[in-house]
Enzyme design. Sequence first.
Site, PDB file in Angstrom:
ATOM      1  N   ASP A  44       0.830  -1.208   0.000  1.00  0.00           N
ATOM      2  CA  ASP A  44       0.000   0.000   0.000  1.00  0.00           C
ATOM      3  C   ASP A  44       0.867   1.262   0.000  1.00  0.00           C
ATOM      4  OD1 ASP A  44       0.880  -0.074   2.612  1.00  0.00           O
ATOM      5  OD2 ASP A  44      -1.112   0.021   3.530  1.00  0.00           O
ATOM      6  N   SER A  45       2.203   1.076   0.019  1.00  0.00           N
ATOM      7  CA  SER A  45       3.112   2.207  -0.199  1.00  0.00           C
ATOM      8  C   SER A  45       2.860   2.836  -1.560  1.00  0.00           C
ATOM      9  CB  SER A  45       4.572   1.746  -0.092  1.00  0.00           C
ATOM     10  OG  SER A  45       4.810   0.638  -0.937  1.00  0.00           O
ATOM     11  N   ASP A  83      -0.976  -6.512  -0.078  1.00  0.00           N
ATOM     12  CA  ASP A  83      -1.028  -5.738   1.164  1.00  0.00           C
ATOM     13  C   ASP A  83      -2.463  -5.274   1.426  1.00  0.00           C
ATOM     14  OD1 ASP A  83       0.122  -4.556   3.335  1.00  0.00           O
ATOM     15  OD2 ASP A  83       1.145  -2.969   2.215  1.00  0.00           O
ATOM     16  N   LYS A 112      -1.113  -9.690   3.372  1.00  0.00           N
ATOM     17  CA  LYS A 112      -0.364  -9.192   4.527  1.00  0.00           C
ATOM     18  C   LYS A 112      -1.226  -8.193   5.285  1.00  0.00           C
ATOM     19  CE  LYS A 112       3.046  -5.856   3.942  1.00  0.00           C
ATOM     20  NZ  LYS A 112       2.627  -4.728   4.775  1.00  0.00           N
ATOM     21  N   GLU A 114      -1.221  -5.567   8.974  1.00  0.00           N
ATOM     22  CA  GLU A 114      -0.423  -4.987  10.050  1.00  0.00           C
ATOM     23  C   GLU A 114      -1.081  -5.228  11.405  1.00  0.00           C
ATOM     24  OE1 GLU A 114       0.361  -0.814   9.288  1.00  0.00           O
ATOM     25  OE2 GLU A 114       1.063  -1.217   7.253  1.00  0.00           O
ATOM     26  N   GLU A 181       9.248  -4.331  10.474  1.00  0.00           N
ATOM     27  CA  GLU A 181       9.645  -3.010   9.953  1.00  0.00           C
ATOM     28  C   GLU A 181      10.107  -2.079  11.079  1.00  0.00           C
ATOM     29  OE1 GLU A 181       6.851  -1.051   7.334  1.00  0.00           O
ATOM     30  OE2 GLU A 181       8.115   0.739   7.217  1.00  0.00           O
TER      31      GLU A 181
HETATM   32  O1  KIV Z   1       3.493  -1.112   1.545  1.00  0.00           O
HETATM   33  C1  KIV Z   1       4.666  -1.503   1.575  1.00  0.00           C
HETATM   34  O2  KIV Z   1       5.464  -1.274   0.648  1.00  0.00           O
HETATM   35  C2  KIV Z   1       5.097  -2.242   2.757  1.00  0.00           C
HETATM   36  C3  KIV Z   1       6.561  -2.415   2.965  1.00  0.00           C
HETATM   37  C4  KIV Z   1       7.081  -1.175   3.601  1.00  0.00           C
HETATM   38  C5  KIV Z   1       6.871  -3.635   3.744  1.00  0.00           C
HETATM   39  O3  KIV Z   1       4.292  -2.639   3.546  1.00  0.00           O
END
Ligand code: KIV
Length: 263
Positions: A44-45, A83, A112, A114, A181
Amino acid sequence: MSHKLTLKKLQKMKGQEKIVMITAYDALFASLFDSYVDMILVGDSLNMSFSGKPDTISATIDQMIYHTQAVCSRVEQSFILFDMPFGTYSDKESALRNAVRVYQETEADAIKLEGGREKVEIIRHLSDNAIAVFGHIGLKPQSARSEGGYAIKGKSEAEKQEIIENALALEDAGAVALIIEGVKPDVAEAVTSRVSIPTIGIGAGVSCDGQVLVWSDMLGFFEEFMPKFVKQYMDGGALVREAVQNYAAEVKSGTFPDEAHTY
Ligand code: KIV
């Protein structure tokens, strides 16, 4: 024979061979990365480096699915990790509904999310329903607004113990691997030695079973800020500026297109 990295093969890499992960958000870059990495994370970056937003919070499941479909369309070997964006796994039912959508609408191998112990019930529910789940502990970017920023975790002994306990709880709930992280390296080392699932670090030192970097950081395209843990393997921004400057100059001067580029 398929060269696709399966979850089984990935888990066997723990302690044997370092795992290489990079983010990708589109078909073009995913296909460039595919032969050289083990895993591609559609993170989600993308909300920051692709959509230009200040944080990851406003990424939506529709956007993430769109980008994951693009990545999946050109990836043959790498394990693909999806994500889950903010707000899409707040309770067991919505988490499963959204994760099923991800599995049905993309070819992602795992999702994934959090969180620590507070996510145990959700991870167990997903795992019981045939969804492979990666945990994400330590610094959690989706908590940046509620915590007032991005602070390194595990500086005190109490915080270190909490992260280790969270890791053990997630493994017990069925998490198949962990992203760690923004923690002090001794924390990541302790987690990696205590869990039997692979750990992938970002800003967590060298002891993790693998490493992940955001592609636009490590190739020098994201220039707004650069955390200490990012190593730039290329100055993409400078290369692109130079190329586009040359193109513009040639169009202005009438030297492009020349004979070699004309029918
Ligand atoms: O969204 C992302 O790119 C991430 C990484 C920072 C692990 O979660």
